[in-house]
Design an enzyme around this catalytic site. Structure first.
Site, short mmCIF file in Angstrom:
data_model
loop_
_atom_site.label_atom_id
_atom_site.label_comp_id
_atom_site.label_asym_id
_atom_site.label_seq_id
_atom_site.Cartn_x
_atom_site.Cartn_y
_atom_site.Cartn_z
N HIS A 297 2.91 -8.67 -9.23
CA HIS A 297 2.23 -7.11 -8.80
C HIS A 297 1.56 -6.40 -10.15
O HIS A 297 0.47 -5.83 -9.43
CB HIS A 297 3.32 -6.24 -8.49
CG HIS A 297 3.69 -6.62 -6.77
ND1 HIS A 297 3.00 -6.19 -6.01
CD2 HIS A 297 5.19 -7.33 -6.13
CE1 HIS A 297 3.98 -7.17 -4.85
NE2 HIS A 297 4.52 -7.30 -5.67
N GLY B 225 13.24 -7.00 -5.65
CA GLY B 225 12.47 -6.54 -6.55
C GLY B 225 11.46 -5.35 -6.54
O GLY B 225 10.82 -5.21 -4.79
N HIS C 160 7.14 -12.88 -8.71
CA HIS C 160 6.60 -12.63 -7.78
C HIS C 160 6.77 -11.36 -8.61
O HIS C 160 4.96 -10.51 -8.35
CB HIS C 160 7.71 -12.23 -6.32
CG HIS C 160 6.67 -11.70 -5.34
ND1 HIS C 160 6.46 -11.95 -4.31
CD2 HIS C 160 6.58 -10.04 -5.55
CE1 HIS C 160 6.49 -10.85 -2.96
NE2 HIS C 160 6.50 -9.83 -4.33
N GLU C 161 6.71 -10.41 -8.40
CA GLU C 161 7.22 -8.95 -9.34
C GLU C 161 6.39 -9.07 -9.94
O GLU C 161 5.06 -7.67 -10.62
CB GLU C 161 8.39 -8.59 -10.07
CG GLU C 161 9.52 -8.16 -8.73
CD GLU C 161 9.70 -7.65 -7.34
OE1 GLU C 161 7.90 -6.97 -7.40
OE2 GLU C 161 9.47 -8.58 -6.25
N CYS D 173 7.57 -9.32 0.80
CA CYS D 173 7.27 -8.33 -0.27
C CYS D 173 7.23 -6.59 0.75
O CYS D 173 6.12 -7.03 1.28
CB CYS D 173 5.85 -8.23 -0.73
SG CYS D 173 5.19 -7.64 -2.04
N GLN E 170 3.65 -0.77 -7.09
CA GLN E 170 4.00 -0.60 -5.46
C GLN E 170 4.38 0.73 -5.82
O GLN E 170 4.18 0.82 -4.09
CB GLN E 170 5.41 -1.41 -5.34
CG GLN E 170 5.05 -2.58 -5.35
CD GLN E 170 5.92 -3.99 -4.71
OE1 GLN E 170 6.68 -4.24 -6.00
NE2 GLN E 170 6.43 -4.44 -3.44
NI NI Z 1 6.37 -7.65 -3.83
#
Ligand code: NI
Length: 175
Positions: A146, A52, A142-143, A100, A57
């Site tokens: 972000h 992912g 999780h994504e 991550c 990011q």
């Molecule tokens: Ni991550």
């Protein structure tokens, strides 16, 4: 057929980086530029390799994530999600060891809802709502974190987090 040479491998920011703590903004319109960004994010995720990647990011503060949790012996199944939202989460929780691409070489168990419904827009501005469980449910949560400036290490104990942050700061100094 996809022409691999057209795709760019993007630089992935690593913690501590102030951009990773910022909140991303909704995408109003899925332009060609956004579509190219999502294709590049998928390619960057595959090369990393990871399952992912969220736009912040790669330094883009927009609500965009890409995810592919298919196994090594399965066909690729990338999701490209614009403005993803959790619309329902189960009370039942599941624990996975998470990592991550922005927190290299560190892993920790994180507990999250085991099943979620996710509403998102695809690259053609079509709305979807899917129900996910297992690794897909964890990965999407999780994504989406972000997009709110949250990393998986924000879900673990302060002691574990400070150990990981010390390691990351040291790695950056040596780089
Ligand atoms: Ni991550």
């Amino acid at each position: 057929m996809k022409r691999v040479s057209d795709l760019a491998i993007l630089d992935i920011l690593t913690a501590p980086d102030p951009l990773l703590k910022k909140k991303a903004s909704p995408v109003e319109k899925v332009t060609d530029e956004i579509r190219t960004l999502m294709d590049d994010m998928v390619e960057t995720m595959y090369v990393a390799p990871g399952i992912g990647l969220a736009a912040p990011q790669v330094g883009v503060l927009k609500n965009i994530i890409v995810v592919d949790v298919s196994g090594n012996d399965e066909d690729p199944h990338p999701y490209k999600m614009v403005n993803p939202e959790i619309t329902w989460a189960s009370e039942e929780l599941a624990t996975y060891e998470e990592g991550c691409l922005s927190v290299p070489e560190s892993f920790s168990e994180v507990e999250r809802p085991a099943r979620v419904k996710i509403r998102y827009m695809d690259e053609n501005e079509q709305e979807h709502e899917i129900e996910a469980d297992g690794l897909l449910a964890t990965c999407v949560q999780h994504e989406i974190d972000h997009l709110n400036g949250t990393l998986f290490i924000d879900h673990i104990s302060r002691i574990k987090r400070s150990i990981i942050m010390r390691k990351l700061t040291k790695m950056k100094k040596m780089a």
